[in-house]
Design a protein around this motif. Sequence first.
Motif, PDB file in Angstrom:
ATOM      1  N   ARG A 102       0.992  -1.243   0.061  1.00 25.17           N
ATOM      2  CA  ARG A 102      -0.241  -0.084   0.104  1.00 25.17           C
ATOM      3  C   ARG A 102       0.790   0.948   0.496  1.00 25.17           C
ATOM      4  NH1 ARG A 102      -3.947  -1.977   4.419  1.00 25.17           N
ATOM      5  NH2 ARG A 102      -4.698  -3.790   2.972  1.00 25.17           N
ATOM      6  N   SER A 103       1.681   0.981   0.518  1.00 28.16           N
ATOM      7  CA  SER A 103       2.805   2.230   0.548  1.00 28.16           C
ATOM      8  C   SER A 103       3.464   2.994  -0.815  1.00 28.16           C
ATOM      9  CB  SER A 103       4.240   1.862   1.085  1.00 28.16           C
ATOM     10  OG  SER A 103       5.230   0.853   0.726  1.00 28.16           O
ATOM     11  N   GLY A 104       3.672   2.025  -1.357  1.00 30.04           N
ATOM     12  CA  GLY A 104       4.076   2.256  -3.084  1.00 30.04           C
ATOM     13  C   GLY A 104       5.448   1.525  -2.975  1.00 30.04           C
ATOM     14  N   CYS A 105       6.164   0.669  -2.119  1.00 26.48           N
ATOM     15  CA  CYS A 105       7.507   1.141  -2.081  1.00 26.48           C
ATOM     16  C   CYS A 105       8.046  -0.551  -2.078  1.00 26.48           C
ATOM     17  CB  CYS A 105       8.143   1.094  -0.512  1.00 26.48           C
ATOM     18  SG  CYS A 105       7.724   3.242  -0.291  1.00 26.48           S
ATOM     19  N   ALA A 106       6.781  -1.461  -2.601  1.00 31.21           N
ATOM     20  CA  ALA A 106       7.184  -2.683  -3.315  1.00 31.21           C
ATOM     21  C   ALA A 106       8.505  -3.137  -3.943  1.00 31.21           C
ATOM     22  CB  ALA A 106       5.712  -3.546  -2.918  1.00 31.21           C
ATOM     23  N   ALA A 107       8.615  -2.566  -5.544  1.00 34.69           N
ATOM     24  CA  ALA A 107       9.356  -2.125  -5.621  1.00 34.69           C
ATOM     25  C   ALA A 107      11.114  -2.768  -4.857  1.00 34.69           C
ATOM     26  CB  ALA A 107       9.752  -1.525  -7.213  1.00 34.69           C
ATOM     27  N   SER A 108      11.132  -1.846  -3.990  1.00 31.27           N
ATOM     28  CA  SER A 108      12.042  -1.029  -3.528  1.00 31.27           C
ATOM     29  C   SER A 108      12.026  -2.561  -2.285  1.00 31.27           C
ATOM     30  CB  SER A 108      12.416   0.110  -3.274  1.00 31.27           C
ATOM     31  OG  SER A 108      12.228   1.225  -4.094  1.00 31.27           O
ATOM     32  N   HIS A 109      10.873  -2.479  -1.636  1.00 26.66           N
ATOM     33  CA  HIS A 109      11.609  -3.746  -1.120  1.00 26.66           C
ATOM     34  C   HIS A 109      11.659  -5.052  -1.078  1.00 26.66           C
ATOM     35  CE1 HIS A 109       9.776  -6.824   1.606  1.00 26.66           C
ATOM     36  NE2 HIS A 109       9.993  -6.319   2.783  1.00 26.66           N
ATOM     37  N   TYR A 110      11.335  -5.290  -2.742  1.00 26.26           N
ATOM     38  CA  TYR A 110      11.667  -6.736  -3.323  1.00 26.26           C
ATOM     39  C   TYR A 110      12.771  -6.349  -3.703  1.00 26.26           C
ATOM     40  CZ  TYR A 110       7.032  -7.911  -3.073  1.00 26.26           C
ATOM     41  OH  TYR A 110       5.636  -7.884  -2.227  1.00 26.26           O
TER      42      TYR A 110
ATOM     43  N   LYS B 257      14.960   2.795   2.115  1.00 26.38           N
ATOM     44  CA  LYS B 257      14.613   3.604   3.080  1.00 26.38           C
ATOM     45  C   LYS B 257      13.633   5.318   2.916  1.00 26.38           C
ATOM     46  CE  LYS B 257      16.839   6.153   6.614  1.00 26.38           C
ATOM     47  NZ  LYS B 257      18.529   6.722   7.123  1.00 26.38           N
ATOM     48  N   ASP B 258      14.647   5.624   1.434  1.00 23.06           N
ATOM     49  CA  ASP B 258      13.884   7.304   0.947  1.00 23.06           C
ATOM     50  C   ASP B 258      12.553   6.802   0.821  1.00 23.06           C
ATOM     51  OD1 ASP B 258      16.533   7.636   0.916  1.00 23.06           O
ATOM     52  OD2 ASP B 258      16.916   7.920  -0.684  1.00 23.06           O
ATOM     53  N   CYS B 259      12.016   5.556  -0.620  1.00 24.06           N
ATOM     54  CA  CYS B 259      10.198   5.549  -0.475  1.00 24.06           C
ATOM     55  C   CYS B 259       9.647   5.296   0.774  1.00 24.06           C
ATOM     56  CB  CYS B 259      10.393   4.411  -1.283  1.00 24.06           C
ATOM     57  SG  CYS B 259       9.013   4.289  -1.850  1.00 24.06           S
ATOM     58  N   MET B 260       9.905   4.655   1.493  1.00 22.70           N
ATOM     59  CA  MET B 260       8.928   4.982   2.851  1.00 22.70           C
ATOM     60  C   MET B 260       9.164   6.463   3.533  1.00 22.70           C
ATOM     61  SD  MET B 260       7.431   1.988   3.297  1.00 22.70           S
ATOM     62  CE  MET B 260       6.955   2.084   4.345  1.00 22.70           C
ATOM     63  N   SER B 261       9.954   6.773   3.698  1.00 19.60           N
ATOM     64  CA  SER B 261       9.835   8.244   4.502  1.00 19.60           C
ATOM     65  C   SER B 261       9.424   9.404   3.486  1.00 19.60           C
ATOM     66  CB  SER B 261      11.518   8.797   4.217  1.00 19.60           C
ATOM     67  OG  SER B 261      12.122   7.818   5.415  1.00 19.60           O
TER      68      SER B 261
ATOM     69  N   ARG C   5       1.872  10.505   4.071  1.00 21.24           N
ATOM     70  CA  ARG C   5       0.607  10.426   5.097  1.00 21.24           C
ATOM     71  C   ARG C   5       0.533  11.729   5.958  1.00 21.24           C
ATOM     72  NH1 ARG C   5      -3.862   7.875   5.645  1.00 21.24           N
ATOM     73  NH2 ARG C   5      -3.982   7.553   7.554  1.00 21.24           N
ATOM     74  N   ARG C   6       1.421  11.927   6.736  1.00 24.59           N
ATOM     75  CA  ARG C   6       1.280  12.935   7.437  1.00 24.59           C
ATOM     76  C   ARG C   6       1.049  14.028   7.563  1.00 24.59           C
ATOM     77  NH1 ARG C   6       6.074  10.402   9.501  1.00 24.59           N
ATOM     78  NH2 ARG C   6       7.536  12.282   8.137  1.00 24.59           N
ATOM     79  N   GLU C   7       1.313  14.630   5.943  1.00 19.04           N
ATOM     80  CA  GLU C   7       0.670  16.080   5.703  1.00 19.04           C
ATOM     81  C   GLU C   7      -1.386  15.610   5.068  1.00 19.04           C
ATOM     82  OE1 GLU C   7       2.889  16.252   1.684  1.00 19.04           O
ATOM     83  OE2 GLU C   7       4.664  16.819   2.605  1.00 19.04           O
ATOM     84  N   GLU C   8      -1.246  14.523   4.919  1.00 19.49           N
ATOM     85  CA  GLU C   8      -2.659  13.798   4.204  1.00 19.49           C
ATOM     86  C   GLU C   8      -3.467  14.313   5.745  1.00 19.49           C
ATOM     87  OE1 GLU C   8      -6.554  12.844   3.275  1.00 19.49           O
ATOM     88  OE2 GLU C   8      -4.775  13.922   1.922  1.00 19.49           O
ATOM     89  N   LEU C   9      -2.953  13.601   6.274  1.00 19.46           N
ATOM     90  CA  LEU C   9      -3.191  13.852   7.915  1.00 19.46           C
ATOM     91  C   LEU C   9      -3.452  14.836   8.640  1.00 19.46           C
ATOM     92  CD1 LEU C   9      -2.022  10.256   9.825  1.00 19.46           C
ATOM     93  CD2 LEU C   9      -4.800  10.414   9.365  1.00 19.46           C
ATOM     94  N   GLN C  10      -3.050  15.796   8.171  1.00 23.97           N
ATOM     95  CA  GLN C  10      -2.818  17.080   9.010  1.00 23.97           C
ATOM     96  C   GLN C  10      -3.867  17.429   7.978  1.00 23.97           C
ATOM     97  OE1 GLN C  10      -1.516  18.526  11.304  1.00 23.97           O
ATOM     98  NE2 GLN C  10      -2.090  20.464  10.929  1.00 23.97           N
ATOM     99  N   ARG C  11      -4.545  17.484   7.091  1.00 20.92           N
ATOM    100  CA  ARG C  11      -4.936  18.342   5.841  1.00 20.92           C
ATOM    101  C   ARG C  11      -6.500  17.790   6.567  1.00 20.92           C
ATOM    102  NH1 ARG C  11      -1.556  18.103   1.174  1.00 20.92           N
ATOM    103  NH2 ARG C  11      -2.158  16.195   0.965  1.00 20.92           N
ATOM    104  N   ARG C  12      -6.810  16.896   6.786  1.00 22.74           N
ATOM    105  CA  ARG C  12      -8.297  15.655   7.584  1.00 22.74           C
ATOM    106  C   ARG C  12      -8.161  16.842   8.814  1.00 22.74           C
ATOM    107  NH1 ARG C  12      -8.031   9.716   5.882  1.00 22.74           N
ATOM    108  NH2 ARG C  12      -8.107  10.079   3.965  1.00 22.74           N
ATOM    109  N   LYS C  13      -7.284  17.496   9.631  1.00 20.38           N
ATOM    110  CA  LYS C  13      -7.355  17.455  10.870  1.00 20.38           C
ATOM    111  C   LYS C  13      -8.304  19.152  10.775  1.00 20.38           C
ATOM    112  CE  LYS C  13      -4.587  17.791  15.047  1.00 20.38           C
ATOM    113  NZ  LYS C  13      -4.006  18.471  15.897  1.00 20.38           N
TER     114      LYS C  13
END
Length: 94
Positions: free
Chosen positions: A38-46, A69-73, A79-87
């Motif tokens: 779901r993070s979009g980082c599966a290719a980097s993980h694999y 690490k860069d992808c997950m960061s 995600r933090r920005e999205e949660l802040q916008r929702r708040k």
Amino acid sequence: MEKDCRRFPKMSTQGHTWARQVKKEGEEEDPLDLLISRSGCAASHYAVQECMAQHQDWRQCQPQVQAFKDCMSEQQARRREELQRRKEQDSTHS
């Protein structure tokens, strides 16, 4: 100058078992795999997993580890920005 090999522990002769698991029919997907997917980082993980399976030495996989690490960061920042916008939206609608 002589290399100081004492800095690193001796590598196991058996290596790692970093092969990617294939999901069997009817088997639940691993929560960690779902999160990474779901993070979009599966290719980097694999890429990290494949490097570890090939080299069996994490030190040789640092470019792949850094890319993951860069992808997950980046994903966590989005995600933090999205949660802040929702708040902020919730507080203006209250």
